[in-house]
Design a protein around this motif. Structure first.
Motif, short mmCIF file in Angstrom:
data_model
loop_
_atom_site.label_atom_id
_atom_site.label_comp_id
_atom_site.label_asym_id
_atom_site.label_seq_id
_atom_site.Cartn_x
_atom_site.Cartn_y
_atom_site.Cartn_z
N LEU A 1 0.83 -1.21 0.00
CA LEU A 1 0.00 0.00 0.00
C LEU A 1 0.87 1.25 0.00
O LEU A 1 0.62 2.20 -0.76
CB LEU A 1 -0.93 0.02 1.22
CG LEU A 1 -2.13 -0.91 1.17
CD1 LEU A 1 -2.82 -0.97 2.53
CD2 LEU A 1 -3.11 -0.48 0.08
N LEU A 2 1.89 1.25 0.84
CA LEU A 2 2.77 2.42 0.91
C LEU A 2 3.54 2.63 -0.39
O LEU A 2 3.69 3.77 -0.85
CB LEU A 2 3.73 2.29 2.09
CG LEU A 2 3.06 2.38 3.47
CD1 LEU A 2 4.04 1.99 4.57
CD2 LEU A 2 2.46 3.75 3.71
N PRO B 1 20.10 17.61 -12.53
CA PRO B 1 19.58 16.59 -11.61
C PRO B 1 19.70 15.21 -12.26
O PRO B 1 19.26 15.00 -13.37
CB PRO B 1 18.11 16.99 -11.42
CG PRO B 1 17.77 17.77 -12.64
CD PRO B 1 19.04 18.41 -13.12
N LEU B 2 20.33 14.27 -11.56
CA LEU B 2 20.53 12.94 -12.11
C LEU B 2 19.55 11.93 -11.52
O LEU B 2 19.19 10.96 -12.21
CB LEU B 2 21.97 12.48 -11.87
CG LEU B 2 23.02 13.40 -12.50
CD1 LEU B 2 24.41 12.96 -12.12
CD2 LEU B 2 22.85 13.44 -14.02
N LYS B 3 19.14 12.13 -10.29
CA LYS B 3 18.11 11.28 -9.70
C LYS B 3 17.36 12.11 -8.68
O LYS B 3 17.96 12.84 -7.89
CB LYS B 3 18.70 10.05 -9.01
CG LYS B 3 17.61 9.20 -8.38
CD LYS B 3 18.14 7.97 -7.66
CE LYS B 3 16.95 7.21 -7.06
NZ LYS B 3 17.40 6.03 -6.33
N TYR B 4 16.05 11.97 -8.70
CA TYR B 4 15.21 12.62 -7.70
C TYR B 4 14.04 11.68 -7.42
O TYR B 4 13.39 11.21 -8.35
CB TYR B 4 14.69 13.96 -8.20
CG TYR B 4 13.63 14.53 -7.28
CD1 TYR B 4 13.99 15.17 -6.10
CD2 TYR B 4 12.28 14.40 -7.55
CE1 TYR B 4 13.03 15.66 -5.23
CE2 TYR B 4 11.31 14.88 -6.70
CZ TYR B 4 11.70 15.51 -5.53
OH TYR B 4 10.76 16.00 -4.67
N THR B 5 13.85 11.40 -6.18
CA THR B 5 12.68 10.60 -5.79
C THR B 5 12.24 11.00 -4.41
O THR B 5 13.04 11.49 -3.61
CB THR B 5 12.98 9.08 -5.84
OG1 THR B 5 11.79 8.36 -5.55
CG2 THR B 5 14.07 8.69 -4.85
N THR B 6 10.97 10.83 -4.15
CA THR B 6 10.45 10.99 -2.80
C THR B 6 10.07 9.63 -2.22
O THR B 6 9.68 9.56 -1.06
CB THR B 6 9.20 11.90 -2.79
OG1 THR B 6 8.20 11.30 -3.60
CG2 THR B 6 9.55 13.30 -3.29
N ALA B 7 10.19 8.57 -3.03
CA ALA B 7 9.80 7.23 -2.60
C ALA B 7 10.88 6.61 -1.73
O ALA B 7 12.03 6.48 -2.12
CB ALA B 7 9.54 6.36 -3.83
N LEU B 8 10.49 6.21 -0.52
CA LEU B 8 11.40 5.53 0.38
C LEU B 8 11.52 4.06 -0.02
O LEU B 8 10.54 3.46 -0.47
CB LEU B 8 10.91 5.64 1.82
CG LEU B 8 10.87 7.05 2.38
CD1 LEU B 8 10.22 7.06 3.76
CD2 LEU B 8 12.26 7.64 2.45
N PRO B 9 12.69 3.46 0.16
CA PRO B 9 12.86 2.05 -0.22
C PRO B 9 12.26 1.11 0.82
O PRO B 9 12.82 0.92 1.89
CB PRO B 9 14.39 1.90 -0.30
CG PRO B 9 14.91 2.92 0.67
CD PRO B 9 13.94 4.05 0.63
N LEU B 10 11.11 0.57 0.51
CA LEU B 10 10.42 -0.33 1.46
C LEU B 10 10.68 -1.78 1.11
O LEU B 10 10.76 -2.16 0.00
CB LEU B 10 8.91 -0.06 1.44
CG LEU B 10 8.50 1.36 1.84
CD1 LEU B 10 7.00 1.53 1.69
CD2 LEU B 10 8.91 1.64 3.26
#
Length: 153
Positions: A11-12, A144-153
């Motif tokens: 879900l997350l 910018p080479l990488k941008y994410t707000t997703a945490l590695p779950l």
């Protein structure tokens, strides 16, 4: 994280990819009906794991393509100065991220503005708003080479 099962983690992950995903679609993706899925989401919100759902904007399309990383040293480490500093910097809308650091610099912030002139205006506002800064060093992102707000779950 220890209390999260595979359904919670899925879900997350899904919400990190699309925070507007419909409850029915989320429930289907994790093989639940909507009521138990909704209860899980409420539990994740109430526990503070799911803090908020936001829209991510494209800074380039909004004319905010200039990214600066500002590192700061200070000679003042009192509790009062720290609270004043954090409160002052937190009010600057240009500051996207702000950290207390270990190492050579005491603080670091990520600043997003339109261009060098806008950064210069921000810089002057910063150094004139806070006493006790002994060194303010800035570096500028070229690409910018990488941008994410997703945490590695």
């Amino acid at each position: 994280m220890n209390n999260l099962d595979n359904v919670d983690k899925t879900l997350l992950r899904l919400l990190q990819q699309n925070g507007t995903m419909a409850l029915a679609d989320l429930a289907e993706a994790v093989n639940l009906t909507t009521t138990p899925c909704w209860k899980r989401l409420k539990r994740l919100e109430e526990s503070g794991i799911l803090r908020k759902r936001v829209a991510l904007l494209d800074p380039i399309k909004l004319g905010l393509s200039f990214t600066a990383f500002v590192q700061i040293k200070t000679s003042n480490h009192s509790k009062e100065w720290y609270h004043c500093f954090v409160e002052t910097v937190s009010e600057f809308p240009e500051v996207m991220e702000f950290y207390r650091m270990a190492g050579e610099y005491d603080y670091m912030m990520k600043v997003q503005v339109a261009d060098m002139a806008a950064f210069d205006k921000f810089y002057k506002k910063l150094v004139n708003s806070i006493e006790g800064l002994t060194n303010v060093t800035s570096t500028f992102a070229m690409e910018p080479l990488k941008y994410t707000t997703a945490l590695p779950l």
